[in-house]
Motif scaffolding. Structure first.
Motif: not given
Length: 215
Positions: A19-20, A191-193, A210-211
């Motif tokens: 997810p991330g 994910d860089p965010r 992601g969370h």
């Protein structure tokens, strides 16, 4: 895996992604000789831009321009480095960093050439901020990039890579400038965010799983 290296290939079918994480299909392109258009002395339209060499740029200054140009396309690799690791690259005598500035001195793009591998020049980063695209400036910048790349003694190959997170016309643009695709890879990365390297609202068309996903 570094671009251009061989390795195990993915089996056909779908492959789950955490997810991330994000994925991108990366295409590597190369040219083995300067294009004929580069060798010709041709008059150019007046372009209100200049290429400014940044010798040994301060890491914070470099990151600011890197974000301005690359954030919409989720450029992240240099943001993941600490100051020492980043400086080790951009202060290297065989790495050339340029800012693209308009007539007012405002920086609207960047070019980075990497000559650290003998006989090769990599166009490591190449881009303009979104408001500067679609005006023919990309062709001007590529001509400048190729002049500098092929102008280095001993260079026999110039290469670049793009991915499916870049602008939709990036691959066609590089091919139109004389590059030939030679390899394709799938890159998986955090994910860089999610990592806090880029704002959560960047690249809204690519949902976060992601969370930290907003909403």
């Amino acid at each position: 895996m570094a671009i251009g290296q061989s390795g195990a290939t993915l089996a056909h079918g779908f492959h789950p992604v955490a997810p991330g994480d994000l994925t991108a299909v990366v295409t590597a392109l190369e040219m083995r000789a300067p294009p004929a258009s580069l060798r010709r002395l041709t008059p150019e339209a007046d372009v209100p831009l200049q290429l400014v060499r940044w010798k040994a740029p301060e890491p914070g200054k470099y990151r600011m321009l890197f974000r301005r140009v690359g954030a919409p396309w989720l450029w992240w690799s240099r943001l993941a480095l600490d100051d020492a690791a980043l400086a080790a690259i951009v202060h290297d005598a065989d790495v050339e960093v340029y800012a693209v500035a308009d007539r007012a001195g405002v920086e609207i793009g960047m070019l980075e050439l990497d000559f650290r591998k003998s006989g090769e020049a990599e166009i490591a980063f190449f881009g303009l901020i979104p408001g500067a695209t679609g005006k023919g400036f990309g062709k001007w910048l590529m001509r400048r990039a190729l002049q500098r790349a092929w102008g280095r003694a001993g260079v026999e190959r110039v290469w670049v890579h793009t991915c499916t997170l870049d602008g939709p016309h990036a691959l066609a643009f590089y091919m139109g400038q004389g590059f030939t695709p030679y390899a394709r890879f799938v890159e998986v990365f955090a994910d860089p965010r999610e990592q806090g390297w880029l704002p959560l609202e960047i690249a809204g068309a690519l949902p976060m799983l992601g969370h930290n996903a907003p909403g």
